[in-house]
Scaffold this active site. Structure first.
Site, PDB file in Angstrom:
ATOM      1  N   CYS A   1       0.833  -1.199   0.000  1.00 10.97           N
ATOM      2  CA  CYS A   1       0.000   0.000   0.000  1.00 10.97           C
ATOM      3  C   CYS A   1       0.874   1.258   0.000  1.00 10.97           C
ATOM      4  O   CYS A   1       1.545   1.530  -0.983  1.00 10.97           O
ATOM      5  CB  CYS A   1      -0.982  -0.036   1.171  1.00 10.97           C
ATOM      6  SG  CYS A   1      -2.415   1.053   0.977  1.00 10.97           S
TER       7      CYS A   1
ATOM      8  N   HIS B   1      -3.258  -5.855   1.125  1.00 11.57           N
ATOM      9  CA  HIS B   1      -2.542  -6.048   2.388  1.00 11.57           C
ATOM     10  C   HIS B   1      -2.451  -7.528   2.777  1.00 11.57           C
ATOM     11  O   HIS B   1      -3.330  -8.049   3.468  1.00 11.57           O
ATOM     12  CB  HIS B   1      -3.275  -5.307   3.509  1.00 11.57           C
ATOM     13  CG  HIS B   1      -3.168  -3.820   3.445  1.00 11.57           C
ATOM     14  ND1 HIS B   1      -2.227  -3.107   4.166  1.00 11.57           N
ATOM     15  CD2 HIS B   1      -3.891  -2.904   2.744  1.00 11.57           C
ATOM     16  CE1 HIS B   1      -2.383  -1.813   3.917  1.00 11.57           C
ATOM     17  NE2 HIS B   1      -3.381  -1.663   3.055  1.00 11.57           N
TER      18      HIS B   1
ATOM     19  N   GLU C   1      -0.591  -8.813   4.987  1.00  9.96           N
ATOM     20  CA  GLU C   1      -0.416  -8.920   6.438  1.00  9.96           C
ATOM     21  C   GLU C   1      -1.748  -8.910   7.178  1.00  9.96           C
ATOM     22  O   GLU C   1      -1.806  -9.264   8.358  1.00  9.96           O
ATOM     23  CB  GLU C   1       0.501  -7.794   6.950  1.00  9.96           C
ATOM     24  CG  GLU C   1      -0.133  -6.430   7.091  1.00  9.96           C
ATOM     25  CD  GLU C   1      -0.294  -5.664   5.786  1.00  9.96           C
ATOM     26  OE1 GLU C   1      -0.738  -4.498   5.822  1.00  9.96           O
ATOM     27  OE2 GLU C   1       0.044  -6.232   4.710  1.00  9.96           O
TER      28      GLU C   1
END
Length: 227
Positions: A86, A194, A196
């Site tokens: 991002c 994302h 994560e």
């Protein structure tokens, strides 16, 4: 394997990144403040999402001048894996570590939702644990994720197999549905979704964990580590 999680003023996904590699992957991780000038002792570099420097001027435009970025560039040149997610992707673009630029989303609205991605290239340190053409679910959260490059650059990305992830449904207007690309060497990855935030089924998907597992497996193979 030890990861550096770079923290800029305005980073807000550093905790998620740290949790993904430390608690879910089981690797070492340490926060590194943007004013540091060395990444000695780290095997991989992670640039998390957020709003570095409040996204003034352009997303990532000020963060690229942070002292730590010289060390990030050095790590990339040494062949270490560098992942920008991002805002981290935006910083890598501004720093010239990846080609292209990021524009406002096509409909000029912030998008925050799980999206379907297609894995386009499994021959990278970030994607070996996936299958070619595999569809995965990874969340996005961005207002400026509309990836742009000229036709010559797009041809190079395609010819060199640098397009790693594409959106199954183009959510933001990105050229060629691009969601993530690598540098020509393949050790620097920038992506808007994302991973994560997709490392445990409790989060709605654990499809992102394979990305971090791929990095760890590649590092172990490269360093002939069997356990």
């Amino acid at each position: 394997m030890k990861f550096a999680v770079i923290v800029f003023p305005g980073s807000n996904c550093d905790l998620d990144m740290y949790h993904a590699v430390k608690d879910e992957l089981g690797a070492e991780a340490e926060y590194v403040w943007h004013e540091e000038t060395s990444l000695a002792g780290f095997d991989g570099v992670l640039l998390p999402g957020g709003f570095s420097y409040g996204d003034y001027l352009r997303t990532g435009a000020i963060a690229r001048f942070s002292p730590i970025m010289n060390a990030v560039k050095q790590a990339a040149e040494e062949g270490k894996p560098v992942l920008g997610v991002c805002n981290g992707f935006q910083i890598l673009l501004e720093a010239g570590l990846l080609p292209g630029a990021m524009l406002r989303n096509e409909k000029l609205k912030f998008i925050c939702a799980p999206v379907k991605l297609v894995v386009e290239n499994t021959g990278t340190p970030f994607t070996a644990a996936y299958d070619d053409g595999q569809e995965i679910t990874i969340p996005v959260a961005h207002g400026e994720g509309n990836y742009f490059c000229d036709e010559a650059t797009l041809k190079q990305l395609k010819d060199n197999k640098q397009i790693v992830f594409t959106y199954k449904n183009n959510i933001n207007g990105s050229v060629a549905n691009i969601a993530g690309i690598t540098n020509k060497a393949g050790n620097v990855l920038g992506m808007m979704p994302h991973p994560e935030r997709a490392v445990d089924q409790l989060l709605g998907s654990k499809d992102g964990l394979a990305l971090f597992q791929s990095i760890l497996s590649h590092w172990r193979e490269k360093n002939a580590i069997t356990s």
